[in-house]
Design a protein around this motif. Structure first.
Motif, mmCIF file in Angstrom:
data_model
loop_
_atom_site.group_PDB
_atom_site.id
_atom_site.type_symbol
_atom_site.label_atom_id
_atom_site.label_comp_id
_atom_site.label_asym_id
_atom_site.label_seq_id
_atom_site.Cartn_x
_atom_site.Cartn_y
_atom_site.Cartn_z
ATOM 1 N N UNK A 180 0.812 -1.200 -0.069
ATOM 2 C CA UNK A 180 -0.013 -0.079 -0.069
ATOM 3 C C UNK A 180 0.861 1.364 0.054
ATOM 4 N N UNK A 181 1.824 1.282 0.752
ATOM 5 C CA UNK A 181 2.801 2.317 1.020
ATOM 6 C C UNK A 181 3.479 2.653 -0.472
ATOM 7 N N UNK A 182 3.941 1.582 -1.268
ATOM 8 C CA UNK A 182 4.363 1.597 -2.386
ATOM 9 C C UNK A 182 3.534 2.242 -3.636
ATOM 10 N N UNK A 183 2.178 1.776 -3.577
ATOM 11 C CA UNK A 183 1.289 2.145 -4.412
ATOM 12 C C UNK A 183 1.025 3.795 -4.248
ATOM 13 N N UNK A 184 1.002 4.279 -3.044
ATOM 14 C CA UNK A 184 0.808 5.590 -2.595
ATOM 15 C C UNK A 184 2.124 6.518 -3.410
ATOM 16 N N UNK A 185 3.185 5.897 -3.002
ATOM 17 C CA UNK A 185 4.448 6.580 -3.437
ATOM 18 C C UNK A 185 4.474 6.589 -4.993
ATOM 19 N N UNK A 186 3.891 5.644 -5.656
ATOM 20 C CA UNK A 186 4.143 5.756 -7.258
ATOM 21 C C UNK A 186 2.885 6.613 -7.773
ATOM 22 N N UNK A 187 1.860 6.591 -7.076
ATOM 23 C CA UNK A 187 0.676 7.388 -7.528
ATOM 24 C C UNK A 187 1.102 8.814 -7.375
ATOM 25 N N UNK A 188 1.725 9.282 -6.223
ATOM 26 C CA UNK A 188 2.207 10.649 -5.889
ATOM 27 C C UNK A 188 3.282 11.305 -6.952
ATOM 28 N N UNK A 189 4.114 10.226 -7.076
ATOM 29 C CA UNK A 189 5.246 10.634 -8.074
ATOM 30 C C UNK A 189 4.615 10.596 -9.484
#
Length: 253
Positions: free
Chosen positions: A233-242
């Motif tokens: 979930x953390x990685x998905x959020x990071x990628x979306x914000x990037x």
């Protein structure tokens, strides 16, 4: 408005008039009208600070505020969970008092009914008449009916079992909400560290300064509850914000 040819005069609109008309057009779903308002807007040439600098400030501010809206949704619910938790002991006491009062009232009514049905007069031995006819009188120890004591014990046990229900629900809600808020924050932190190049705490200190303490409380609560972070979930959020960061800088807005 476009049907009567007024759109030909849109070039004369002030910025305020154009803004209001565009809001109204968008609100009613008239995208063609909005396009005419935007395309007829005068073009200006400006001198500004390098976009690579101010663009990044605008992008990180926009993303930080949007993330806080999502995080604050969980934090507000956690605040309500904390408030309800304070009320639990009072609610349990109130429920217990109401249940026991109802039980003794029912027992008293039943005793009087059985006493009178048996042709007796006056008051049952276990419920002597008091000065206040509305007052509930608890029998003396030597007058207690064993069945009555058994019923009281069962009632008390039932109330205790129900007393665990709300705290369990609150515990579950707290863990779920805290995990969600923590995942959002850690995803934002990873984005700031890997993409923006600045720690999220520093960004929060500048952009989210009025609510910085609320954000910092997420980590403390997660540690207290012993939560486990969802790395996916953390990685998905990071990628979306990037991706949002990349698009924002490419558009130059």
């Amino acid at each position: 408005m476009s049907k009567n040819g007024l759109h030909r005069h849109y070039g004369k609109l002030t910025a305020e008039e154009r803004f209001r008309l565009d809001v109204l057009a968008m609100a009613r779903g008239d995208l063609k009208e909005s396009e005419r308002l935007v395309s007829s807007c005068p073009r200006e040439t400006y001198t500004m600070t390098e976009h690579g600098f101010v663009g990044r400030w605008g992008a990180v501010e926009n993303i930080a505020l949007r993330m806080y809206i999502a995080i604050n949704n969980d934090l507000a619910k956690l605040q309500m969970v904390d408030a309800f938790r304070v009320m639990v002991p009072y609610q349990e006491t109130l429920s217990s008092n109401i249940a026991f009062d109802a039980y003794f009232t029912g027992h008293k009514s039943g005793s009087y009914h059985a006493w009178n049905y048996a042709g007796k007069t006056g008051c049952p031995p276990a419920w002597p008449e008091g000065e206040d006819p509305e007052e509930i009188w608890e029998p003396e120890e030597d007058e207690r009916d064993p069945a009555m004591q058994r019923d009281e014990d069962e009632l008390e046990a039932t109330l205790k079992s129900y007393g665990h229900f709300l705290p369990e629900v609150l515990d579950k809600m707290e863990r779920e909400l805290a995990t969600s808020a923590w995942s959002l924050w850690e995803g934002f932190s990873a984005f700031c560290r890997d993409v923006v190049g600045v720690d999220a705490e520093k960004v929060a200190a500048v952009i989210l300064e009025p609510v910085e303490d609320r954000v910092r409380g997420i980590q403390a609560r997660a540690e207290r509850l012993g939560l486990e972070l969802d790395a996916d979930a953390v990685e998905e959020i990071r990628e979306g914000l990037a991706e949002a960061w990349r698009v924002r800088l490419e558009r130059g807005v």
